[in-house]
Motif scaffolding. Structure first.
Motif, mmCIF file in Angstrom:
data_model
loop_
_atom_site.group_PDB
_atom_site.id
_atom_site.type_symbol
_atom_site.label_atom_id
_atom_site.label_comp_id
_atom_site.label_asym_id
_atom_site.label_seq_id
_atom_site.Cartn_x
_atom_site.Cartn_y
_atom_site.Cartn_z
ATOM 1 N N ASP A 62 -9.617 1.735 7.210
ATOM 2 C CA ASP A 62 -8.358 2.321 6.769
ATOM 3 C C ASP A 62 -7.274 1.247 6.707
ATOM 4 O O ASP A 62 -7.342 0.231 7.415
ATOM 5 C CB ASP A 62 -7.891 3.418 7.737
ATOM 6 N N THR B 87 0.830 -1.195 0.000
ATOM 7 C CA THR B 87 0.000 0.000 0.000
ATOM 8 C C THR B 87 0.869 1.251 0.000
ATOM 9 O O THR B 87 1.791 1.369 0.795
ATOM 10 C CB THR B 87 -0.931 0.022 1.236
ATOM 11 N N SER C 23 -4.733 9.744 0.842
ATOM 12 C CA SER C 23 -5.416 8.454 0.719
ATOM 13 C C SER C 23 -4.383 7.421 0.261
ATOM 14 O O SER C 23 -3.185 7.715 0.197
ATOM 15 C CB SER C 23 -6.578 8.560 -0.274
ATOM 16 N N SER C 24 -4.846 6.228 -0.074
ATOM 17 C CA SER C 24 -3.886 5.183 -0.415
ATOM 18 C C SER C 24 -4.441 4.277 -1.508
ATOM 19 O O SER C 24 -5.652 4.259 -1.789
ATOM 20 C CB SER C 24 -3.529 4.356 0.828
ATOM 21 N N LEU D 206 3.153 2.715 2.835
ATOM 22 C CA LEU D 206 2.390 2.495 4.055
ATOM 23 C C LEU D 206 2.589 1.062 4.541
ATOM 24 O O LEU D 206 2.702 0.816 5.745
ATOM 25 C CB LEU D 206 0.906 2.779 3.807
ATOM 26 N N CYS E 85 -8.327 3.754 1.702
ATOM 27 C CA CYS E 85 -7.867 3.213 0.423
ATOM 28 C C CYS E 85 -9.009 3.307 -0.584
ATOM 29 O O CYS E 85 -10.102 2.802 -0.328
ATOM 30 C CB CYS E 85 -7.437 1.760 0.605
ATOM 31 N N THR F 175 0.770 5.690 -0.229
ATOM 32 C CA THR F 175 -0.067 6.852 0.045
ATOM 33 C C THR F 175 0.557 8.114 -0.535
ATOM 34 O O THR F 175 1.782 8.215 -0.649
ATOM 35 C CB THR F 175 -0.286 7.034 1.562
ATOM 36 N N ASP F 176 -0.321 9.055 -0.888
ATOM 37 C CA ASP F 176 0.143 10.377 -1.325
ATOM 38 C C ASP F 176 0.014 11.390 -0.200
ATOM 39 O O ASP F 176 0.186 12.586 -0.401
ATOM 40 C CB ASP F 176 -0.654 10.850 -2.546
ATOM 41 N N TYR G 47 -4.495 5.420 6.443
ATOM 42 C CA TYR G 47 -5.160 6.195 5.394
ATOM 43 C C TYR G 47 -6.297 5.367 4.796
ATOM 44 O O TYR G 47 -6.189 4.131 4.719
ATOM 45 C CB TYR G 47 -4.183 6.540 4.263
#
Length: 376
Positions: free
Chosen positions: A244, A198, A204-205, A231, A299, A200-201, A297
């Motif tokens: 999350d 996973t 979110s992911s 993540l 997804c 993330t920015d 986060y």
């Protein structure tokens, strides 16, 4: 005809039905035609009634063959999984040959190993969290080999055991224990630990899945050089409370075939130690990544990663069947019915995609565009 074989939950996602069976905690994915046969079979009181239902839709069908097919299918879906036999053992403090402390999320974790071989099952993925100074520990794990069995203890209490050839079971259970420790959770809090990575920015992911050799780890490693944060690698935990995905401290496991690719783009990669655990795994390097800004986060998408040499980069929607056939086999998913329902609801509301690529830069651009698209 045999309602005890009926799925506990069912959800139409795209063109496919996802069915969950509580007896076996298993998921099956069928198209609408096969779902009609299952429903008709379960509603009918007899073969005669089943035949009557089917003949209205398609005359001259072989009712015996269809009945046998449906019965066999549902029976297979309802076979309870055989639980692993855990060999018991009294804690043996004399096995504490190698002791390493790790600081993870402000928790001091001590792991005692009995040999360098056993150490390789856990340490390389979290080596970047090891510390030299002595600290008061929050939790102590012992992992050792005895009579060709690996044993895992938490604070001197036996958690599980497995034959040494099934060391992945010890790795999986340890990962769950570590996740619970660093996030102050218990195992019953998690919907799943998915076999996927996973990224993330920061808002979110995306969950990346893919069979071995499809370029998932290489892509994720390179994405961390383009402003994204890892993540979780390989084991991505989802919490029931908020659905999350949560931080997993393990480094990215990189196979030898990707060494030259990553040496060009990741500073210091060539200096990472090479680990060889067994012939099947081959040579590996573990790439530590910068800590994400938050520990969890939401997804919004899952992506099947599919590296193909000399191909044009493309993102396409795929069926939930294609995704789950890759994602589920090596994932742990809770048998709790409420959690199964939450998982199906989550699946219904995310994007399910496949990324085919050979050019890294264009693949990175596609991922960037996907993250940006949800904020428009």
């Amino acid at each position: 005809m045999n309602n005890s074989l009926a799925p506990t939950y069912q959800k139409l996602i795209g063109r496919m039905w996802v069915l969950w069976y509580s007896v076996s905690n298993s998921y099956s994915i069928v198209d609408t035609d096969f779902k009609f046969l299952i429903d008709s079979y379960l509603k009918a009181c007899s073969k005669i009634e089943f035949n009557s239902i089917l003949s209205k839709e398609e005359p001259n069908v072989d009712i015996d063959q269809i009945t046998n097919t449906i019965e066999q299918y549902l029976n297979n879906c309802n076979i309870p999984k055989v639980k692993d036999v855990i060999r018991t053992s009294t804690f043996n403090g004399k096995k504490q040959t190698i002791t390493i402390l790790y600081r993870i999320n402000n928790k001091i974790v001590q792991i005692n190993y009995d040999s360098e071989l056993v150490q390789k099952t856990i340490h390389p993925a979290i080596a970047h969290y090891s510390i030299k100074e002595t600290q008061l520990t929050d939790i102590i794990y012992d992992i050792y080999l005895e009579d060709d069995y690996l044993f895992l203890f938490e604070d001197q209490q036996l958690i599980t055991s497995a034959p040494k050839r099934e060391y992945h079971k010890i790795q999986g259970k340890f990962t769950m224990l570590l996740l619970c420790a660093i996030h102050d959770k218990v195992e019953d809090d998690w919907i799943s630990t998915f076999h996927g990575s996973t990224l993330t920015d920061g808002n979110s992911s995306i969950l990346f899945a893919g069979n071995s050799g499809k370029g998932k780890s290489t892509l994720c490693a390179l994405l961390t050089t383009k402003g994204f944060h890892l993540l979780a690698d390989d084991v991505s935990p989802m919490l029931y409370k908020n659905q999350d995905f949560y931080f997993n401290p393990a480094a990215i496991s990189i196979k030898e075939g990707a060494f030259k690719i990553l040496e060009k783009d990741i500073q210091g990669f060539d200096n990472l130690p090479i680990v060889k655990f067994n012939k099947a795994k081959g040579y590996l390097k573990y790439l530590p990544c910068e800590h994400p800004n938050k520990l969890h986060y939401p997804c919004f998408a899952t992506i099947l990663v599919n590296y193909k040499a000399n191909t044009t980069t493309a993102v396409r929607k795929v069926t939930v069947k294609e995704m789950l056939e890759t994602l589920i086999p090596d994932s742990w998913i809770s048998p709790n019915p409420d959690y199964a329902k939450a998982f199906l609801n989550w699946l219904e509301n995310i994007e399910i995609l496949e990324l085919t690529y050979s050019d890294i830069d264009s693949a990175v651009q596609e991922i960037s565009n996907l993250f940006k698209s949800q904020y428009k």
